[in-house]
Enzyme design. Structure first.
Site, PDB file in Angstrom:
ATOM      1  N   LYS A 112       0.841  -1.203   0.000  1.00  0.00           N
ATOM      2  CA  LYS A 112       0.000   0.000   0.000  1.00  0.00           C
ATOM      3  C   LYS A 112       0.870   1.245   0.000  1.00  0.00           C
ATOM      4  O   LYS A 112       0.556   2.230  -0.667  1.00  0.00           O
ATOM      5  CB  LYS A 112      -0.932   0.010   1.218  1.00  0.00           C
ATOM      6  CG  LYS A 112      -2.008  -1.059   1.182  1.00  0.00           C
ATOM      7  CD  LYS A 112      -3.260  -0.550   0.496  1.00  0.00           C
ATOM      8  CE  LYS A 112      -4.235  -1.667   0.152  1.00  0.00           C
ATOM      9  NZ  LYS A 112      -4.757  -2.335   1.344  1.00  0.00           N
ATOM     10  N   LYS A 195      -8.676 -16.849 -11.831  1.00  0.00           N
ATOM     11  CA  LYS A 195      -9.538 -16.508 -10.717  1.00  0.00           C
ATOM     12  C   LYS A 195     -10.455 -15.347 -11.056  1.00  0.00           C
ATOM     13  O   LYS A 195     -10.037 -14.395 -11.719  1.00  0.00           O
ATOM     14  CB  LYS A 195      -8.619 -16.119  -9.550  1.00  0.00           C
ATOM     15  CG  LYS A 195      -9.308 -16.038  -8.226  1.00  0.00           C
ATOM     16  CD  LYS A 195      -8.299 -15.771  -7.123  1.00  0.00           C
ATOM     17  CE  LYS A 195      -8.980 -15.113  -5.955  1.00  0.00           C
ATOM     18  NZ  LYS A 195      -8.243 -14.049  -5.335  1.00  0.00           N
ATOM     19  N   LYS A 198     -12.241  -8.716  -8.828  1.00  0.00           N
ATOM     20  CA  LYS A 198     -12.640  -7.388  -9.259  1.00  0.00           C
ATOM     21  C   LYS A 198     -11.533  -6.707 -10.053  1.00  0.00           C
ATOM     22  O   LYS A 198     -11.776  -6.112 -11.097  1.00  0.00           O
ATOM     23  CB  LYS A 198     -12.992  -6.555  -8.024  1.00  0.00           C
ATOM     24  CG  LYS A 198     -13.924  -5.420  -8.321  1.00  0.00           C
ATOM     25  CD  LYS A 198     -14.139  -4.575  -7.092  1.00  0.00           C
ATOM     26  CE  LYS A 198     -13.180  -3.461  -7.117  1.00  0.00           C
ATOM     27  NZ  LYS A 198     -13.034  -2.514  -6.107  1.00  0.00           N
TER      28      LYS A 198
END
Ligand code: TRP
Length: 329
Positions: A112, A195, A198
């Site tokens: 992040k 997979k 999103k």
């Protein structure tokens, strides 16, 4: 006594089939076996976006989706994290025992920090402490999470162990991971990738209408068809069969399996069947989502009742924690 289970759901957008057959089905099964607390981690979402559009509304949407999928408020407590302020006091205590070095080493923090170099805030750094507080405030024994949460769970156990050690107590149980990836089906993407996710942009959402679902399925990647009888299926085709396995009847699965094996399979027929059966799976859920979304007072009442149960549990823990530390005098 039933074992306690806690899990947090980050509000990262709408639920797709991958979520449904993964985490959500696991939650729905667990609520029959354990004393479950499921919550929407809206505070955690502030670590990445300080200005969420409408944080309450996005929490409502997730709440509606989880209820529509079968989380039953009479079996499990479902609540919104920010409704339980007790968490914050525990978060503060736990932070006193967490060290900069170890927090900086957490992979998700490093990722992040790389992605948002202008917003490497203290909340992001102490994300694992807040998650530990979420869990430990209910003295949970089991936490259903994906593999990506392994390190955060390790930190939660560290918090529990350290607290117990510092105050010479065995108050906090060490929460164990409960992996859903083994029991749940991994839903593949429709683009041939492994997979459904999103960020991969290959999802069928639970709120998608019939036409959208059909379109997405018909566009799914295939190859030029079975060439030799009884040959193993390449991954993209096996992926399509996975949809049959999770959404269709055994009979339908066998029918297409035989067609593959004798090389008479036509992908157009297979896709039509898959679309039809996915639609059958999704329609009742989509209708329930709409029903909940049309009833904000109901959603707000369920959130309030969930929060009351969670607060009671958290307050009991906090009461003990204050006593153990010495803040009761
Ligand atoms: N970190 C979790 C995720 O990204 C969400 C979460 C927050 C959580 N608090 C939790 C999960 C407590 C389990 C238990 O998905």
């Amino acid at each position: 006594m039933m074992e306690k289970v806690v899990s947090g759901i980050r509000p990262t957008g709408f639920l797709h089939l991958g979520n449904y057959f993964g985490a959500v089905k696991t939650f729905v099964e667990m609520q029959h076996k354990y004393d479950c607390m499921f919550f929407i981690a809206d505070w955690h979402s502030l670590t990445t976006s300080p200005n969420p559009d409408d944080i309450r509304q996005s929490a409502r949407i997730i709440l509606a989706e989880y209820l529509a999928c079968g989380i039953d408020p009479s079996l499990a407590s479902i609540y919104i994290q920010s409704d339980v302020k007790e968490t914050l006091e525990l978060y503060l205590y736990l932070n006193m025992n967490m060290y900069l070095g170890e927090l900086e080493r957490v992979t998700t923090f490093k990722e992040k920090a790389r992605k948002q170099p202008n917003n490497v805030n203290a909340g992001l750094l102490t994300y694992p402490t807040l998650m530990a507080a979420d869990i430990l405030q209910h003295r949970a024994q089991k936490v259903p999470v994906g593999k990506d949460q392994e390190q955060n769970m390790e930190m939660a156990r560290k918090c529990a162990r350290r607290f117990n050690h510092i105050y010479n107590t065995d108050f906090f149980p060490e929460p164990q991971n409960y992996y859903f990836s083994h029991e749940a089906v991994k839903v593949p993407g429709l683009d041939g990738s492994g997979k459904m996710g999103k960020s991969e942009g290959n999802c069928i959402y639970l709120h998608d209408d019939d036409k959208t679902i059909s379109k997405k399925v018909m566009r799914a990647v295939t190859d030029n068809g079975p060439q030799t009888p009884n040959s193993p299926r390449p991954e993209v085709i096996e992926n399509l069969f996975t949809f049959l396995r999770i959404c269709s009847s055994d009979e339908t699965y066998r029918y297409f399996d035989e067609k593959w094996n004798d090389c008479t399979l036509r992908y157009g027929d297979l896709k039509k069947q898959i679309a039809e059966d996915i639609i059958k799976t999704v329609t009742p859920i989509r209708e329930q989502i709409a029903r909940y979304m049309a009833d904000t007072p109901l959603l707000d009442r369920l959130a309030r009742e969930g929060a009351e149960k969670a607060r009671e549990s958290a307050a009991a823990t906090l009461h003990e924690v204050r006593r153990i530390i010495g803040f009761d005098r």
